[in-house]
Scaffold this active site. Structure first.
Site, mmCIF file in Angstrom:
data_model
loop_
_atom_site.group_PDB
_atom_site.id
_atom_site.type_symbol
_atom_site.label_atom_id
_atom_site.label_comp_id
_atom_site.label_asym_id
_atom_site.label_seq_id
_atom_site.Cartn_x
_atom_site.Cartn_y
_atom_site.Cartn_z
ATOM 1 N N TYR A 50 0.816 -1.214 0.000
ATOM 2 C CA TYR A 50 0.000 0.000 0.000
ATOM 3 C C TYR A 50 0.851 1.267 0.000
ATOM 4 C CZ TYR A 50 -4.351 -2.593 0.614
ATOM 5 O OH TYR A 50 -5.441 -3.401 0.412
ATOM 6 N N ASN A 113 -13.282 -3.566 3.578
ATOM 7 C CA ASN A 113 -14.091 -3.766 2.366
ATOM 8 C C ASN A 113 -13.799 -5.097 1.661
ATOM 9 O OD1 ASN A 113 -11.581 -3.054 1.466
ATOM 10 N ND2 ASN A 113 -12.247 -1.346 0.189
ATOM 11 N N GLU A 127 2.161 -5.350 -7.700
ATOM 12 C CA GLU A 127 1.609 -6.052 -6.529
ATOM 13 C C GLU A 127 1.888 -7.559 -6.605
ATOM 14 O OE1 GLU A 127 -1.816 -2.609 -6.024
ATOM 15 O OE2 GLU A 127 -2.435 -4.607 -6.664
HETATM 16 P P1 CMP Z 1 -8.174 -1.202 -1.499
HETATM 17 O O1 CMP Z 1 -8.892 -1.399 -2.769
HETATM 18 O O2 CMP Z 1 -7.468 -2.349 -0.909
HETATM 19 O O3 CMP Z 1 -7.150 0.018 -1.664
HETATM 20 C C1 CMP Z 1 -6.717 0.829 -0.606
HETATM 21 C C2 CMP Z 1 -7.495 0.579 0.652
HETATM 22 O O4 CMP Z 1 -7.448 1.619 1.596
HETATM 23 C C3 CMP Z 1 -8.973 0.470 0.302
HETATM 24 O O5 CMP Z 1 -9.232 -0.704 -0.401
HETATM 25 C C4 CMP Z 1 -9.593 0.577 1.676
HETATM 26 O O6 CMP Z 1 -9.486 -0.632 2.407
HETATM 27 C C5 CMP Z 1 -8.683 1.617 2.299
HETATM 28 N N1 CMP Z 1 -9.271 2.964 2.183
HETATM 29 C C6 CMP Z 1 -9.393 3.706 1.077
HETATM 30 N N2 CMP Z 1 -9.951 4.902 1.362
HETATM 31 C C7 CMP Z 1 -10.171 4.911 2.694
HETATM 32 C C8 CMP Z 1 -10.709 5.869 3.594
HETATM 33 N N3 CMP Z 1 -11.129 7.060 3.159
HETATM 34 N N4 CMP Z 1 -10.777 5.541 4.888
HETATM 35 C C9 CMP Z 1 -10.313 4.334 5.304
HETATM 36 N N5 CMP Z 1 -9.797 3.384 4.506
HETATM 37 C C10 CMP Z 1 -9.732 3.667 3.204
#
Ligand code: CMP
Length: 147
Positions: A50, A113, A127
């Protein structure tokens, strides 16, 4: 074009017993899993995965969450695999994700999510290289029906 993308079933899905349901959807869609392992990410691996979010306010919470329990990382191959997987998972904010998508069906949260899938071929290559040195080769019996 046949593409390879990176998919990760996140800790919230693992602890809720959703691994099988999610893998089943990917397989039934016609995508081919060419690498898969269940691992508990170290903070270093999570921060590398990340790294593009390192300056975001949610970065620390994201790293804490993603290292809180095991994940399943996968290499997924198929026609337009990057965009097909992104459509299957739905938008980042699960509250906005339509029913029928993986996030839409199993989460109401933006941070927890359920699943990650690469947003571009470039991200996918970066990745995948963190977790896989090589990919499995085999044919699916339904491959000849994909146009
Ligand atoms: P992902 O698709 O894994 O990519 C980055 C991750 O950061 C995203 O899914 C969420 O799990 C997290 N994320 C992105 N935006 C937010 C936010 N505004 N607040 C908290 N977590 C976030």
């Amino acid at each position: 074009m046949i593409e390879r993308t990176f998919v990760m079933i996140k800790p919230d899905a693992v602890v809720r017993g959703l691994i099988g349901e999610i893998i089943s959807r990917i397989e039934k869609k016609g995508l081919k899993i060419v690498g898969m392992k269940m691992i508990h990410l170290s903070r270093e691996e999570a921060e590398k995965l990340y790294s593009i979010h390192k300056d975001k306010p949610f970065f620390n919470d994201l790293i804490n969450f993603i290292t809180s329990a095991p994940v399943v990382v996968m290499a997924v191959e198929g026609e337009s695999a990057v965009s097909v997987m992104r459509k299957m998972i739905g938008p980042t904010d699960s509250k906005e994700a339509p029913p029928g998508t993986i996030r839409g069906d199993f989460s109401c949260s933006k941070s927890m999510n359920i699943i990650h899938a690469s947003d571009s071929l470039e991200s996918a290559n970066r990745e995948l290289s963190i977790f896989f040195k090589e990919f499995l080769k085999y044919s699916r019996t339904d491959e000849k029906f994909v146009f």
